[in-house]
Motif scaffolding. Sequence first.
Motif, PDB file in Angstrom:
ATOM      1  N   THR A 144     -35.745  -1.396 -28.305  1.00 58.12           N
ATOM      2  CA  THR A 144     -34.833  -0.408 -28.862  1.00 58.12           C
ATOM      3  C   THR A 144     -34.467   0.534 -27.732  1.00 58.12           C
ATOM      4  OG1 THR A 144     -36.414   1.323 -29.439  1.00 58.12           O
ATOM      5  CG2 THR A 144     -36.127  -0.463 -31.050  1.00 58.12           C
ATOM      6  N   THR A 145     -33.395   1.254 -27.906  1.00 56.89           N
ATOM      7  CA  THR A 145     -32.999   2.201 -26.866  1.00 56.89           C
ATOM      8  C   THR A 145     -33.983   3.349 -26.765  1.00 56.89           C
ATOM      9  OG1 THR A 145     -31.599   3.370 -28.426  1.00 56.89           O
ATOM     10  CG2 THR A 145     -30.557   1.668 -27.077  1.00 56.89           C
ATOM     11  N   TYR A 146     -34.878   3.482 -27.741  1.00 55.91           N
ATOM     12  CA  TYR A 146     -35.842   4.583 -27.721  1.00 55.91           C
ATOM     13  C   TYR A 146     -37.215   4.171 -27.202  1.00 55.91           C
ATOM     14  CZ  TYR A 146     -32.359   7.061 -30.412  1.00 55.91           C
ATOM     15  OH  TYR A 146     -31.206   7.668 -30.825  1.00 55.91           O
ATOM     16  N   SER A 147     -37.381   2.961 -26.702  1.00 56.14           N
ATOM     17  CA  SER A 147     -38.694   2.542 -26.227  1.00 56.14           C
ATOM     18  C   SER A 147     -38.774   2.392 -24.713  1.00 56.14           C
ATOM     19  CB  SER A 147     -39.121   1.234 -26.906  1.00 56.14           C
ATOM     20  OG  SER A 147     -38.162   0.225 -26.678  1.00 56.14           O
ATOM     21  N   ASP A 148     -37.654   2.488 -24.009  1.00 53.37           N
ATOM     22  CA  ASP A 148     -37.660   2.353 -22.555  1.00 53.37           C
ATOM     23  C   ASP A 148     -38.078   3.659 -21.898  1.00 53.37           C
ATOM     24  OD1 ASP A 148     -36.691  -0.187 -23.041  1.00 53.37           O
ATOM     25  OD2 ASP A 148     -34.624   0.295 -22.529  1.00 53.37           O
ATOM     26  N   GLN A 149     -39.001   3.569 -20.948  1.00 49.96           N
ATOM     27  CA  GLN A 149     -39.515   4.750 -20.251  1.00 49.96           C
ATOM     28  C   GLN A 149     -39.107   4.694 -18.796  1.00 49.96           C
ATOM     29  OE1 GLN A 149     -43.583   5.923 -21.135  1.00 49.96           O
ATOM     30  NE2 GLN A 149     -43.640   4.469 -22.829  1.00 49.96           N
ATOM     31  N   PRO A 150     -39.104   5.856 -18.111  1.00 58.67           N
ATOM     32  CA  PRO A 150     -39.584   7.209 -18.377  1.00 58.67           C
ATOM     33  C   PRO A 150     -38.661   7.986 -19.312  1.00 58.67           C
ATOM     34  CG  PRO A 150     -39.326   6.853 -15.997  1.00 58.67           C
ATOM     35  CD  PRO A 150     -38.695   5.712 -16.702  1.00 58.67           C
ATOM     36  N   TYR A 151     -39.197   9.146 -19.766  1.00 57.18           N
ATOM     37  CA  TYR A 151     -38.463  10.062 -20.610  1.00 57.18           C
ATOM     38  C   TYR A 151     -38.329  11.416 -19.926  1.00 57.18           C
ATOM     39  CZ  TYR A 151     -39.649   6.742 -24.317  1.00 57.18           C
ATOM     40  OH  TYR A 151     -39.790   5.615 -25.072  1.00 57.18           O
ATOM     41  N   VAL A 152     -37.225  12.087 -20.183  1.00 60.47           N
ATOM     42  CA  VAL A 152     -37.024  13.472 -19.764  1.00 60.47           C
ATOM     43  C   VAL A 152     -37.822  14.346 -20.737  1.00 60.47           C
ATOM     44  CG1 VAL A 152     -35.318  15.339 -19.577  1.00 60.47           C
ATOM     45  CG2 VAL A 152     -34.701  12.999 -18.904  1.00 60.47           C
ATOM     46  N   VAL A 153     -38.479  15.381 -20.246  1.00 59.39           N
ATOM     47  CA  VAL A 153     -39.090  16.353 -21.142  1.00 59.39           C
ATOM     48  C   VAL A 153     -37.952  17.211 -21.680  1.00 59.39           C
ATOM     49  CG1 VAL A 153     -40.647  18.325 -21.344  1.00 59.39           C
ATOM     50  CG2 VAL A 153     -41.328  16.335 -19.995  1.00 59.39           C
ATOM     51  N   ALA A 154     -37.667  17.063 -22.975  1.00 59.42           N
ATOM     52  CA  ALA A 154     -36.530  17.740 -23.598  1.00 59.42           C
ATOM     53  C   ALA A 154     -36.880  18.066 -25.047  1.00 59.42           C
ATOM     54  CB  ALA A 154     -35.293  16.841 -23.548  1.00 59.42           C
ATOM     55  N   ILE A 206     -34.375   9.600 -13.004  1.00 61.60           N
ATOM     56  CA  ILE A 206     -34.859   8.501 -13.843  1.00 61.60           C
ATOM     57  C   ILE A 206     -33.870   7.349 -13.800  1.00 61.60           C
ATOM     58  CG2 ILE A 206     -35.273   7.774 -16.233  1.00 61.60           C
ATOM     59  CD1 ILE A 206     -36.276  10.589 -16.808  1.00 61.60           C
ATOM     60  N   HIS A 207     -34.404   6.141 -13.620  1.00 63.65           N
ATOM     61  CA  HIS A 207     -33.644   4.896 -13.759  1.00 63.65           C
ATOM     62  C   HIS A 207     -34.501   3.988 -14.642  1.00 63.65           C
ATOM     63  CE1 HIS A 207     -30.793   5.177 -10.090  1.00 63.65           C
ATOM     64  NE2 HIS A 207     -31.230   6.392 -10.392  1.00 63.65           N
ATOM     65  N   LYS A 208     -33.939   3.475 -15.716  1.00 65.36           N
ATOM     66  CA  LYS A 208     -34.734   2.640 -16.625  1.00 65.36           C
ATOM     67  C   LYS A 208     -33.861   1.633 -17.347  1.00 65.36           C
ATOM     68  CE  LYS A 208     -34.701   5.869 -20.558  1.00 65.36           C
ATOM     69  NZ  LYS A 208     -35.574   6.607 -21.468  1.00 65.36           N
ATOM     70  N   GLY A 209     -34.523   0.784 -18.134  1.00 67.88           N
ATOM     71  CA  GLY A 209     -33.806  -0.229 -18.898  1.00 67.88           C
ATOM     72  C   GLY A 209     -33.601  -1.524 -18.145  1.00 67.88           C
ATOM     73  N   PHE A 210     -34.475  -1.814 -17.187  1.00 67.94           N
ATOM     74  CA  PHE A 210     -34.378  -3.062 -16.422  1.00 67.94           C
ATOM     75  C   PHE A 210     -35.229  -4.129 -17.109  1.00 67.94           C
ATOM     76  CE2 PHE A 210     -33.830   0.390 -13.336  1.00 67.94           C
ATOM     77  CZ  PHE A 210     -32.595   0.053 -12.808  1.00 67.94           C
ATOM     78  N   TYR A 211     -34.592  -5.202 -17.575  1.00 70.07           N
ATOM     79  CA  TYR A 211     -35.311  -6.277 -18.249  1.00 70.07           C
ATOM     80  C   TYR A 211     -35.472  -7.508 -17.362  1.00 70.07           C
ATOM     81  CZ  TYR A 211     -35.148  -3.505 -22.422  1.00 70.07           C
ATOM     82  OH  TYR A 211     -35.338  -2.491 -23.321  1.00 70.07           O
TER      83      TYR A 211
END
Length: 190
Positions: A80-90, A42-47
């Motif tokens: 927010t730091t909790y709205s960027d996707q993808p997510y790990v299934v955890a 996963i790589h995310k958080g690109f604005y």
Amino acid sequence: MSLILSKPKNIECPSEEQLRSYYKDNCGEIGYMFVKNGKVIIHKGFYRFCDFYKDFLENYSKNIPIVIHFRTEYATTGRTTYSDQPYVVANNVDEGNCYIASCDVAFVHNGYISKLSSYTTSISDSLLFGVEYLSLIATGKEWHNDRKNVELVNKLIGDYNTMAIMSSDERIELLGRFYFKDGVSYSKEV
């Protein structure tokens, strides 16, 4: 609504120009996942598109499956730091929300999931769904071999939602309504 793009193995990804237009149409955050060395990465958080595309080119290969999520700015209550996707299934929020991760199963989601016991406005409903439900169902890279698991997730997300779940065995499960163009799947018409 945000856009999910799913490119299976051995299919060309849309061009830079097309990807840039998807970003402009959604203009929020971009994240993506792919399989490498038997793990979902996963790589995310690109604005900014240029930051995403530079990172993407370093990892892209026609021979690997890739899922890209273009999140619309208004798709959540803000950045927010909790709205960027993808997510790990955890089974907890912090493990599910890693920005650069290596795991067996990860996912992206569009829509709104109301079947959550611990809903909060500061954490994405998608991330909470992963913690509350997917962590119990998608418990390994071959979770999808039991089709009842896939059917259950589809019922839980409900109508008007789309989800792509990638497993480290290079399988991508698409749930909800997807549109197909040149071998690539999209969560809305492009």
